[in-house]
Scaffold this motif. Structure first.
Motif, PDB file in Angstrom:
ATOM      1  N   UNK A 103       0.807  -1.217   0.000  1.00 37.22           N
ATOM      2  CA  UNK A 103       0.000   0.000   0.000  1.00 37.22           C
ATOM      3  C   UNK A 103       0.838   1.263   0.000  1.00 37.22           C
ATOM      4  N   UNK A 104       2.142   1.114   0.218  1.00 37.82           N
ATOM      5  CA  UNK A 104       3.036   2.275   0.222  1.00 37.82           C
ATOM      6  C   UNK A 104       4.313   1.991  -0.531  1.00 37.82           C
ATOM      7  N   UNK A 105       4.219   1.130  -1.529  1.00 34.34           N
ATOM      8  CA  UNK A 105       5.398   0.727  -2.305  1.00 34.34           C
ATOM      9  C   UNK A 105       5.573   1.662  -3.497  1.00 34.34           C
ATOM     10  N   UNK A 106       6.679   2.376  -3.505  1.00 34.34           N
ATOM     11  CA  UNK A 106       6.978   3.314  -4.585  1.00 34.34           C
ATOM     12  C   UNK A 106       8.031   2.717  -5.513  1.00 34.34           C
ATOM     13  N   UNK A 107       7.952   3.036  -6.809  1.00 33.58           N
ATOM     14  CA  UNK A 107       9.016   2.580  -7.711  1.00 33.58           C
ATOM     15  C   UNK A 107      10.302   3.389  -7.510  1.00 33.58           C
ATOM     16  N   UNK A 108      10.207   4.446  -6.714  1.00 35.12           N
ATOM     17  CA  UNK A 108      11.344   5.342  -6.449  1.00 35.12           C
ATOM     18  C   UNK A 108      11.925   5.019  -5.079  1.00 35.12           C
ATOM     19  N   UNK A 109      13.217   4.754  -5.020  1.00 37.74           N
ATOM     20  CA  UNK A 109      13.899   4.607  -3.739  1.00 37.74           C
ATOM     21  C   UNK A 109      13.795   3.248  -3.081  1.00 37.74           C
ATOM     22  N   UNK A 110      13.703   2.189  -3.860  1.00 44.61           N
ATOM     23  CA  UNK A 110      13.697   0.850  -3.276  1.00 44.61           C
ATOM     24  C   UNK A 110      15.084   0.524  -2.725  1.00 44.61           C
ATOM     25  N   UNK A 111      15.153  -0.504  -1.882  1.00 47.04           N
ATOM     26  CA  UNK A 111      16.419  -0.926  -1.273  1.00 47.04           C
ATOM     27  C   UNK A 111      17.499  -1.186  -2.320  1.00 47.04           C
ATOM     28  N   UNK A 112      17.086  -1.813  -3.415  1.00 47.48           N
ATOM     29  CA  UNK A 112      18.005  -2.130  -4.510  1.00 47.48           C
ATOM     30  C   UNK A 112      17.404  -1.591  -5.795  1.00 47.48           C
ATOM     31  N   UNK A 113      18.224  -1.504  -6.815  1.00 52.25           N
ATOM     32  CA  UNK A 113      17.739  -1.084  -8.128  1.00 52.25           C
ATOM     33  C   UNK A 113      17.319  -2.342  -8.882  1.00 52.25           C
ATOM     34  N   UNK A 114      16.038  -2.411  -9.183  1.00 53.32           N
ATOM     35  CA  UNK A 114      15.496  -3.548  -9.927  1.00 53.32           C
ATOM     36  C   UNK A 114      15.077  -3.083 -11.315  1.00 53.32           C
ATOM     37  N   UNK A 115      15.141  -3.995 -12.267  1.00 54.22           N
ATOM     38  CA  UNK A 115      14.638  -3.704 -13.612  1.00 54.22           C
ATOM     39  C   UNK A 115      13.158  -3.374 -13.466  1.00 54.22           C
ATOM     40  N   UNK A 116      12.771  -2.215 -14.001  1.00 51.72           N
ATOM     41  CA  UNK A 116      11.403  -1.735 -13.822  1.00 51.72           C
ATOM     42  C   UNK A 116      10.739  -1.479 -15.164  1.00 51.72           C
ATOM     43  N   UNK A 117       9.488  -1.912 -15.256  1.00 50.72           N
ATOM     44  CA  UNK A 117       8.687  -1.719 -16.460  1.00 50.72           C
ATOM     45  C   UNK A 117       7.420  -0.953 -16.074  1.00 50.72           C
ATOM     46  N   UNK A 118       7.131   0.091 -16.833  1.00 51.34           N
ATOM     47  CA  UNK A 118       5.927   0.898 -16.623  1.00 51.34           C
ATOM     48  C   UNK A 118       5.020   0.646 -17.822  1.00 51.34           C
ATOM     49  N   UNK A 119       3.720   0.456 -17.563  1.00 57.02           N
ATOM     50  CA  UNK A 119       2.824   0.201 -18.683  1.00 57.02           C
ATOM     51  C   UNK A 119       2.905   1.348 -19.684  1.00 57.02           C
ATOM     52  N   UNK A 120       2.892   0.983 -20.965  1.00 56.98           N
ATOM     53  CA  UNK A 120       3.079   1.960 -22.037  1.00 56.98           C
ATOM     54  C   UNK A 120       2.016   3.059 -22.059  1.00 56.98           C
ATOM     55  N   UNK A 121       0.880   2.854 -21.399  1.00 62.03           N
ATOM     56  CA  UNK A 121      -0.158   3.892 -21.360  1.00 62.03           C
ATOM     57  C   UNK A 121       0.347   5.173 -20.695  1.00 62.03           C
ATOM     58  N   UNK A 122       1.382   5.060 -19.858  1.00 56.42           N
ATOM     59  CA  UNK A 122       1.924   6.233 -19.164  1.00 56.42           C
ATOM     60  C   UNK A 122       2.562   7.228 -20.125  1.00 56.42           C
ATOM     61  N   UNK A 123       3.047   6.740 -21.264  1.00 58.66           N
ATOM     62  CA  UNK A 123       3.718   7.617 -22.231  1.00 58.66           C
ATOM     63  C   UNK A 123       2.793   8.735 -22.698  1.00 58.66           C
ATOM     64  N   UNK A 124       1.505   8.437 -22.800  1.00 58.54           N
ATOM     65  CA  UNK A 124       0.535   9.413 -23.307  1.00 58.54           C
ATOM     66  C   UNK A 124       0.088  10.428 -22.264  1.00 58.54           C
ATOM     67  N   UNK A 125       0.511  10.259 -21.031  1.00 62.90           N
ATOM     68  CA  UNK A 125       0.097  11.168 -19.963  1.00 62.90           C
ATOM     69  C   UNK A 125       1.106  12.307 -19.785  1.00 62.90           C
ATOM     70  N   UNK A 126       0.606  13.495 -19.439  1.00 65.32           N
ATOM     71  CA  UNK A 126       1.545  14.585 -19.122  1.00 65.32           C
ATOM     72  C   UNK A 126       2.166  14.326 -17.753  1.00 65.32           C
ATOM     73  N   UNK A 127       1.380  13.737 -16.840  1.00 61.39           N
ATOM     74  CA  UNK A 127       1.901  13.319 -15.541  1.00 61.39           C
ATOM     75  C   UNK A 127       1.236  12.017 -15.138  1.00 61.39           C
ATOM     76  N   UNK A 128       1.928  11.263 -14.278  1.00 66.68           N
ATOM     77  CA  UNK A 128       1.330  10.085 -13.681  1.00 66.68           C
ATOM     78  C   UNK A 128       1.544  10.173 -12.181  1.00 66.68           C
ATOM     79  N   UNK A 129       0.769   9.392 -11.455  1.00 69.33           N
ATOM     80  CA  UNK A 129       0.803   9.435  -9.999  1.00 69.33           C
ATOM     81  C   UNK A 129       1.205   8.059  -9.493  1.00 69.33           C
ATOM     82  N   UNK A 130       2.219   8.029  -8.621  1.00 62.50           N
ATOM     83  CA  UNK A 130       2.674   6.778  -8.011  1.00 62.50           C
ATOM     84  C   UNK A 130       2.785   6.993  -6.511  1.00 62.50           C
ATOM     85  N   UNK A 131       2.906   5.913  -5.779  1.00 63.92           N
ATOM     86  CA  UNK A 131       3.056   6.017  -4.332  1.00 63.92           C
ATOM     87  C   UNK A 131       4.310   6.817  -3.997  1.00 63.92           C
ATOM     88  N   UNK A 132       4.191   7.602  -2.937  1.00 66.69           N
ATOM     89  CA  UNK A 132       5.337   8.367  -2.444  1.00 66.69           C
ATOM     90  C   UNK A 132       6.169   7.543  -1.459  1.00 66.69           C
TER      91      UNK A 132
END
Length: 159
Positions: A103-132
C-alpha cells in the motif's frame, strides 16, 4: 498536518525533479486499493499507478508499474523481462525486497535497483501518480522524469 518527506520525495528533490504531493485519508491498519486512492485524490484511475513486485524463474526481482484499475499480465511481464515466467512475490516479502510496505510501495527509492517496467499507457500522460513510499501519500510527476530517474522501460504489460 506536518509536512511529510518520504525517501522517494527526498530522491526527487535531490535530482531536482518537479513533483506534486497528493495525500489521502486512511485509518491505521486499513488497506484501501488504488482505485479508492484515485477517488480520494480526485483523479482518474488512468493517471494513478500501482507498483507491483514479481520474481522471475531466474530468481531476479522485477518491478511493474501499472494503472490501478488494470491487472498485470504475467505472460507479458515475463516476456519483457526475458524470463520463462514471473510470479508475484508474497505480500509479506514486499518489505524485504523493497524497503516499503504493502500500500506504500513506490518505484522510487527501493532498497536495490530492480529492472522496472511501466505500462506503455503512461507515455501518453503529461503526468502520472505513483506512491510516495508511505500510505496516504502519492507523488505526481512526468513519465519522462520517472524514466530518467529509475531507468524504466515503457511496455505493454497489462491484460
Amino acid at each position: 498536518m506536518s509536512k511529510v518527506k518520504t525517501n522517494a520525495m527526498r530522491i526527487l528533490d535531490s535530482n531536482k525533479i518537479d513533483y506534486k504531493i497528493l495525500s489521502y485519508e486512511t485509518k491505521k491498519g486499513e488497506h484501501i486499493d488504488g482505485v479508492e486512492v484515485a477517488h480520494q485524490i480526485g483523479r482518474d484511475v488512468s493517471e494513478v499507478y500501482k507498483t507491483l513486485v514479481a520474481q522471475g524463474s531466474s530468481k531476479n526481482i522485477y518491478v511493474y508499474v501499472i494503472p490501478v484499475n488494470e491487472n498485470l499480465d504475467l505472460k507479458k511481464a515475463a516476456k519483457v523481462a526475458n524470463e520463462k515466467n514471473v510470479a508475484m512475490i508474497n505480500v509479506n516479502d514486499i518489505n524485504k525486497f523493497t524497503g516499503y510496505i504493502r500500500g506504500g510501495c513506490s518505484p522510487i527509492g527501493m532498497k536495490k535497483i530492480y529492472k522496472t517496467f511501466v505500462n506503455e499507457s503512461a507515455i501518453d500522460l503529461s503526468t502520472l501518480i505513483v506512491s510516495a513510499g508511505k500510505i496516504g501519500y502519492q507523488v505526481e510527476l512526468a513519465p519522462t522524469d520517472l524514466q530518467e530517474l529509475i531507468n524504466c522501460e515503457f511496455k505493454d504489460i497489462v491484460k
